[in-house]
Design a protein around this motif. Structure first.
Motif, PDB file in Angstrom:
ATOM      1  N   GLN A 121       1.409   6.904  -7.063  1.00  0.00           N
ATOM      2  CA  GLN A 121       0.259   7.635  -7.576  1.00  0.00           C
ATOM      3  C   GLN A 121       0.493   9.145  -7.537  1.00  0.00           C
ATOM      4  O   GLN A 121      -0.399   9.921  -7.855  1.00  0.00           O
ATOM      5  CB  GLN A 121      -0.993   7.284  -6.761  1.00  0.00           C
ATOM      6  N   GLN A 122       1.702   9.537  -7.162  1.00  0.00           N
ATOM      7  CA  GLN A 122       2.064  10.952  -7.091  1.00  0.00           C
ATOM      8  C   GLN A 122       3.004  11.280  -8.253  1.00  0.00           C
ATOM      9  O   GLN A 122       4.095  10.714  -8.348  1.00  0.00           O
ATOM     10  CB  GLN A 122       2.746  11.255  -5.758  1.00  0.00           C
ATOM     11  N   TYR A 148       0.945   4.067 -12.094  1.00  0.00           N
ATOM     12  CA  TYR A 148       0.335   5.402 -12.117  1.00  0.00           C
ATOM     13  C   TYR A 148      -0.810   5.461 -13.126  1.00  0.00           C
ATOM     14  O   TYR A 148      -1.926   5.883 -12.789  1.00  0.00           O
ATOM     15  CB  TYR A 148       1.398   6.440 -12.458  1.00  0.00           C
ATOM     16  N   ASN A 198      -4.826   5.272 -12.107  1.00  0.00           N
ATOM     17  CA  ASN A 198      -5.540   6.531 -12.359  1.00  0.00           C
ATOM     18  C   ASN A 198      -6.581   6.388 -13.462  1.00  0.00           C
ATOM     19  O   ASN A 198      -7.443   7.252 -13.625  1.00  0.00           O
ATOM     20  CB  ASN A 198      -4.551   7.630 -12.734  1.00  0.00           C
ATOM     21  N   SER A 206       0.829  -1.217   0.000  1.00  0.00           N
ATOM     22  CA  SER A 206       0.000   0.000   0.000  1.00  0.00           C
ATOM     23  C   SER A 206       0.859   1.261   0.000  1.00  0.00           C
ATOM     24  O   SER A 206       0.525   2.252  -0.662  1.00  0.00           O
ATOM     25  CB  SER A 206      -0.920   0.014   1.220  1.00  0.00           C
ATOM     26  N   ILE A 207       1.982   1.233   0.727  1.00  0.00           N
ATOM     27  CA  ILE A 207       2.887   2.387   0.774  1.00  0.00           C
ATOM     28  C   ILE A 207       3.484   2.647  -0.601  1.00  0.00           C
ATOM     29  O   ILE A 207       3.542   3.790  -1.079  1.00  0.00           O
ATOM     30  CB  ILE A 207       4.008   2.145   1.806  1.00  0.00           C
ATOM     31  N   THR A 227       0.791   3.938  -3.081  1.00  0.00           N
ATOM     32  CA  THR A 227       0.449   5.330  -2.787  1.00  0.00           C
ATOM     33  C   THR A 227       1.510   6.291  -3.318  1.00  0.00           C
ATOM     34  O   THR A 227       1.190   7.337  -3.902  1.00  0.00           O
ATOM     35  CB  THR A 227       0.283   5.537  -1.269  1.00  0.00           C
ATOM     36  N   SER A 228       2.774   5.943  -3.136  1.00  0.00           N
ATOM     37  CA  SER A 228       3.858   6.816  -3.613  1.00  0.00           C
ATOM     38  C   SER A 228       3.875   6.888  -5.132  1.00  0.00           C
ATOM     39  O   SER A 228       4.169   7.945  -5.710  1.00  0.00           O
ATOM     40  CB  SER A 228       5.210   6.310  -3.088  1.00  0.00           C
TER      41      SER A 228
END
Length: 222
Positions: free
Chosen positions: A152-153, A216, A220, A145-146, A149-150
């Motif tokens: 997706q930035q 990503y 998205n 999950s970490i 999440t990273s």
């Protein structure tokens, strides 16, 4: 003095080749992130738990840390010796006519990689070791999950991609330099060494670069 420099180069070559081997293992582990989400989470978290819980893996990880530090230290020593040997005329030479760009800018490339490693260790290794991560269905820390999440930035991916471009150039020169230092760059098989170096560098670089881009755009788009 020459003997000391040769020793530094041998140590740098040895640590560099070990790091090359580690990159293969690391990439194979990270490719699990490309699996379907439920499977990727389970596999990647299991893989992360294996790396942190197995005594043999722990020993190898300590060797990895020492190799990273040693490689950086020996690179700094060799660079300082080269600057001292060339003197102030170093910046006025015409090496650009006979050497590749990456071979003349290994210091810059190495600095970019070092900054990336600091960020990488802080965001993943430190969080996994000392943070309070939730557990997945199998009871393993949910590092997946970490990572997701990273990735997706957008800004994080840009830093990640640029860092691996720098790593690709670094690997390409480092591989050839290490092979010469270790006496492996013989005229009889120099062609094979060059091909292997190019294939290895491209596979590692593009493999790592693919993962965050895939995550990503795939997530998205959902």
């Amino acid at each position: 003095m020459k003997q000391a420099t040769l020793t530094y180069k041998l140590m740098m070559a040895a640590t560099g080749l070990f790091l090359c081997f580690f990159l293969v293992i690391h990439l194979l582990g990270n490719l699990q992130l490309l699996l379907p989400e439920s499977e990727a989470r389970e596999q990647f978290n299991w893989y992360s738990h294996l790396l942190s819980g197995n005594i043999l893996i722990k020993i190898i990880s300590y060797i990895l840390y020492l190799s990273l530090i040693g490689h950086a230290v020996y690179a700094l020593i060799i660079t300082r010796k080269n600057i001292a040997a060339n003197g102030s005329k170093y910046v006025y030479d015409k090496r650009s006519q006979v050497s590749a760009w990456n071979s003349r800018n290994m210091g810059i490339l190495g600095t970019i990689i070092l900054i990336f490693l600091i960020i990488h260790f802080k965001d993943y290794w430190y969080v996994y070791k000392f943070g309070h991560l939730p557990l997945d269905a199998k009871g393993n820390k949910d590092l997946y999950s970490i990572v997701i999440t990273s990735f997706q930035q957008g800004w994080y991916i840009i830093i990640y991609e640029l860092s691996f471009i720098a790593l690709g150039f670094h690997l390409l020169h480092g591989f050839f330099s290490a092979s010469r230092t270790l006496g492996l760059y013989h005229p009889k098989y120099s062609g094979a060494v060059r091909v292997f170096g190019w294939v290895y560098s491209l596979a590692i670089t593009l493999g790592f670069m693919l993962i965050p881009i895939y995550i990503y755009f795939n997530l998205n788009a959902l």
